[in-house]
Design an enzyme around this catalytic site. Structure first.
Site, PDB file in Angstrom:
ATOM      1  N   ASP A  59      95.214 -38.858  17.711  1.00  0.00           N
ATOM      2  CA  ASP A  59      94.866 -39.578  18.927  1.00  0.00           C
ATOM      3  C   ASP A  59      95.489 -40.965  18.868  1.00  0.00           C
ATOM      4  O   ASP A  59      95.084 -41.813  18.086  1.00  0.00           O
ATOM      5  CB  ASP A  59      93.339 -39.657  19.033  1.00  0.00           C
ATOM      6  CG  ASP A  59      92.909 -40.437  20.255  1.00  0.00           C
ATOM      7  OD1 ASP A  59      93.785 -40.886  21.014  1.00  0.00           O
ATOM      8  OD2 ASP A  59      91.694 -40.596  20.436  1.00  0.00           O
ATOM      9  N   ASP A 379      37.727 -11.041  29.104  1.00  0.00           N
ATOM     10  CA  ASP A 379      37.872 -10.132  27.964  1.00  0.00           C
ATOM     11  C   ASP A 379      36.637  -9.231  27.788  1.00  0.00           C
ATOM     12  O   ASP A 379      35.506  -9.681  27.918  1.00  0.00           O
ATOM     13  CB  ASP A 379      38.051 -11.018  26.713  1.00  0.00           C
ATOM     14  CG  ASP A 379      38.572 -10.242  25.536  1.00  0.00           C
ATOM     15  OD1 ASP A 379      38.696  -9.009  25.633  1.00  0.00           O
ATOM     16  OD2 ASP A 379      38.866 -10.891  24.518  1.00  0.00           O
ATOM     17  N   ASP A 490      46.720 -13.431  28.899  1.00  0.00           N
ATOM     18  CA  ASP A 490      46.416 -14.252  27.717  1.00  0.00           C
ATOM     19  C   ASP A 490      47.373 -13.949  26.568  1.00  0.00           C
ATOM     20  O   ASP A 490      48.088 -12.931  26.574  1.00  0.00           O
ATOM     21  CB  ASP A 490      44.962 -13.985  27.285  1.00  0.00           C
ATOM     22  CG  ASP A 490      44.301 -15.215  26.689  1.00  0.00           C
ATOM     23  OD1 ASP A 490      45.016 -16.093  26.178  1.00  0.00           O
ATOM     24  OD2 ASP A 490      43.061 -15.283  26.729  1.00  0.00           O
ATOM     25  N   ASP A 552      40.849 -24.172  26.492  1.00  0.00           N
ATOM     26  CA  ASP A 552      39.553 -23.521  26.340  1.00  0.00           C
ATOM     27  C   ASP A 552      38.439 -24.556  26.309  1.00  0.00           C
ATOM     28  O   ASP A 552      37.266 -24.206  26.315  1.00  0.00           O
ATOM     29  CB  ASP A 552      39.510 -22.715  25.030  1.00  0.00           C
ATOM     30  CG  ASP A 552      40.058 -21.313  25.239  1.00  0.00           C
ATOM     31  OD1 ASP A 552      40.233 -20.901  26.397  1.00  0.00           O
ATOM     32  OD2 ASP A 552      40.316 -20.624  24.225  1.00  0.00           O
TER      33      ASP A 552
END
Ligand code: GLA
Length: 732
Positions: A59, A379, A490, A552
């Protein structure tokens, strides 16, 4: 929105600009990200060859370097060093020795990649990402820039994609990587985003937590070295949300430059911050690199998940609002995304596994009498499930509990005028189940080892198409029962025993395929996601399921912290919040019903208790709460959310939602512990029309919008712990 000038790429959103530049050697530099800038010829703020930093001898764009120590090198051998320059997508091993965004291992064991600009294109709108959830945008709303980089030696192609929106301050980024070589390579790291912020002191805000303590805000100074905010548990996790904010150290809710990084992904993830020797802060996000490896065969592509960035020059609250608007307008989709949700009662904290058709119908009748609109059977309804030791995978009704099956129960609940929903955990299998006895090899496992157990269950191998198809069929059969209009999906364990480093990603792709098919097949079913509460609260999941049971923990005080932390990225329609009984089942705390109701109003409102256990006076209060929830739900779902006083900062919490036309607002003020002989308490509202009069619902009081915002509203706090008030104010 997207313009290209010589070697400069300009991305403009509503009030922000993002600028990149390529140099003569083809390196792509990051120049700017922040408040909107005009179009000019900007220079790369680099770059001299520095001591101990490597450069490309080929470069020839050499610059003089007055203050460094490379005089011994002949001038034409000095090159630029990428090691001190802000990069757009740094690769491993050559000119930039900081943390890379991409790392590839080749057949001979070397890991060197050197990416240079090849081409670019601009596309109208927002392309979809194959197999992955992603934001959307029409042709007149969004534009996408794709920049192709190539490593000519290793034959690797990388396409960086940026989508900007005319009306938003968000950028959606993702990366596609292709192996164009003749041999397979291994992707060791393929991050979705890298931003190098030049100079300055900054903070990073992350959202760590645990089960029942999700997304607590954690703000810390960015220091030299590496800070990482990640989760490698197979899911996005309670432990660290895939969301961070990088902000000026002086920034607060109303002031300062803030940058959000939100990963649209539900598996292992990582946000990495590195402050380097020249005070550049590198911020990265993507699939967790330490738990990831992906074989790319010749011609194969790898697509990273999307990262949604947001910028605000006006502090954290406006950053959050920018995410809320963006998620609502360009991300959440489907029937329920822009609809008011039913107020439901969930059976979990009312009776856990202990119910049958008769008790559920009694619960439904009592719920209906209070004004509730849907019963959700949690559940315990399938196989022989009476506790968490069995039956996941056996998705047929337990005839002892539900002798008429799902269809009779659903019909009877519907006959009472209530919607009916239920709980499933489709990604799992109990060792004690018919499914496991028939297909023991369907659990994720490594040959020769028994998989580790968590909550008496294994994870099904969702990387396999036949198992994905089994889940699609099993869930479809349940949802095809007439009268079921809601599913709580879930996921109650993290992943262990993963067979290889690409496994978690294959699992997540399998999960997304399953969710894509099911949500298309049942477009009107309201899907709510859950993972032990908020263990998978991430945009990847929200794309398919517009709301998440975010914890929860239903205790009103804990919820102040959880809902506030969650609000930094996610809008209220994505968070469900239920009023539960006291003493609270997670904390043992006894709070008044009023604060439980007030806090739950700032989410998708519902109940998690048995009304029969309540005194008559509380049932009357619940009827009023439900009337309020019905009155407020459109506002809560669609309005602008303000954090006015934070529970993280002290004893008080104040939240406000303002309608988009600013003519309606609701304010919550909560004081956690009683203060003896308290100071006068005043709350200043935000976002109102100063010249209008606001009438307080349920009272004769009228306030000026200017009065509410500049003088503030005086709060008479009572001599009690857990005090709260809710004020609803409307211009009419
Ligand atoms: C998880 C959920 C709860 C409940 C139980 C049922 O813990 O977060 O809300 O559904 O599972 O087992």
């Amino acid at each position: 929105m997207i313009t290209i000038h010589d070697n400069l790429f300009f991305l403009h959103g509503k009030d922000m600009s993002y600028i990149m530049k390529k140099d003569e050697a083809g390196y792509l530099y990051h120049l700017y990200y922040g408040k909107r800038l005009g179009q000019r010829e900007y220079q790369i703020p680099v770059n001299y060859l520095r001591g101990f930093s490597a450069a490309d001898i080929n470069d020839k764009t050499v610059r003089d370097t007055p203050n460094n120590d490379v005089g011994w090198l002949p001038k034409d051998e000095q090159g630029k060093s990428l090691d001190e320059a802000p990069q757009e997508y740094p690769s491993y091993g050559r000119f930039d020795l900081r943390t890379p965004a991409i790392e590839i291992e080749y057949g001979d064991g070397n890991r060197i990649t050197d990416l240079r600009y090849d081409s670019h294109e601009i596309i109208s709108g927002k392309p979809e990402l194959p197999g992955l959830p992603a934001a959307y945008g029409k042709e007149n709303e969004a534009q996408t820039l794709r920049i192709t980089l190539k490593d000519m030696v290793a034959k690797i192609t990388v396409i960086l994609s940026y989508t900007v929106y005319e009306q938003h301050n968000n950028i959606c980024r993702n990366v596609r990587i292709q192996n164009q070589g003749k041999e397979a390579v291994i992707l060791r790291r393929a991050l979705s985003v890298n931003i190098d912020f030049a100079g300055g002191d900054r903070d990073v805000i992350s959202f760590p937590g645990s089960w029942a303590r999700e997304r607590h805000t954690n703000r810390q100074r960015i220091h030299h070295g590496i800070q990482e905010f990640s989760c490698a548990r197979g899911a996005s996790g309670h432990q660290m949300n895939p969301f961070i904010i990088v902000c000026d150290t002086a920034s607060n809710e109303d002031y300062g430059n803030c940058y959000g990084f939100s990963l649209v992904y539900s598996g292992n993830h990582s946000a990495i911050i590195e402050k380097d020797q020249y005070d550049i802060t590198r911020a990265q996000m993507g699939i967790h690199p330490n738990t990831f490896a992906w074989e790319l065969k010749p011609d194969d592509w790898f697509q990273t998940p999307e990262c949604i960035l947001a910028f605000s020059s006006q502090g954290l609250n406006s950053l959050s609002q920018s995410y809320h608007d963006f998620f609502r307008e360009h991300f959440l989709h489907g029937y329920w995304s822009k609809r008011d949700r039913p107020i439901l009662l969930n059976s979990w904290e009312a009776s856990y596994f202990d119910y049958n058709e008769e008790t559920l119908l009694t619960l439904a009748e009592k719920s209906k009498a209070l004004g509730i609109e849907m019963l959700v059977m949690d559940d315990g309804w399938f196989g022989k499930r009476d506790d968490d030791h069995s039956s996941l995978g056996d998705w047929y009704a337990n005839k002892k509990k539900l002798p008429g099956g799902l269809s009779r129960l659903a019909a009877k609940v519907n006959d009472l005028g209530l919607g009916f929903g239920l709980w499933m955990e489709p990604e799992m299998v109990s060792p004690d189940s018919e499914l496991y006895r028939t297909h023991p090899d369907w659990a994720v496992q490594v040959p020769g080892r028994t998989p580790a157990i968590t909550r008496w269950q294994y994870v099904l191998d969702l990387s396999r198409t036949e198992i994905q198809d089994y889940i699609i069929d099993a869930v479809s059969e349940v949802l095809s029962v007439p009268g079921i209009s809601y599913l709580k999906w879930d996921m109650n364990r993290h992943m262990t025993d993963m067979p290889d480093s690409g496994y978690n990603h294959r699992y997540i792709l399998g999960l997304y395929r399953v969710l894509e098919q099911l949500t298309r097949r049942f477009p009107k079913v309201l899907f709510e996601s859950c993972s032990g509460g908020g263990g998978r609260m991430d945009p990847g999941i929200l794309y398919y399921m517009p709301q998440t049971w975010i914890s929860d923990n239903s205790d009103a005080i804990e919820r102040l912290y959880i809902q506030e932390g969650t609000s930094y990225a996610y809008p209220l329609p994505c968070m469900t919040a239920h009023v539960s009984a006291v003493p609270n089942h997670q904390t043992g705390r006894i709070t008044p019903l009023s604060i439980r109701g007030h806090v739950a109003q700032f989410g998708m409102f519902g109940y998690e208790l048995n009304p029969d256990d309540l005194p008559e006076s509380e049932k009357i209060e619940i009827v009023q709460q439900i009337e309020t929830a019905k009155r407020l739900r459109t506002l809560m779902r669609s309005g602008d959310f303000y954090r006015i006083a934070s529970p993280y900062a002290g004893n008080d919490c104040a939240w406000q939602v303002v309608s988009k036309d600013k003519r309606e607002t609701v304010l919550l003020f909560a004081r956690i512990l009683s203060v003896p002989n308290p100071n006068v308490t005043t709350v200043k509202l935000k976002g109102l029309l100063p010249g209008e009069n606001y009438h307080e619902s349920g009272s004769q009081r009228i306030y000026g919008g200017d009065e509410l915002m500049y003088m503030g509203i005086h709060i008479e706090t009572g001599a009690q712990d857990y005090f709260s008030i809710l004020k609803h104010l409307i211009v009419n």
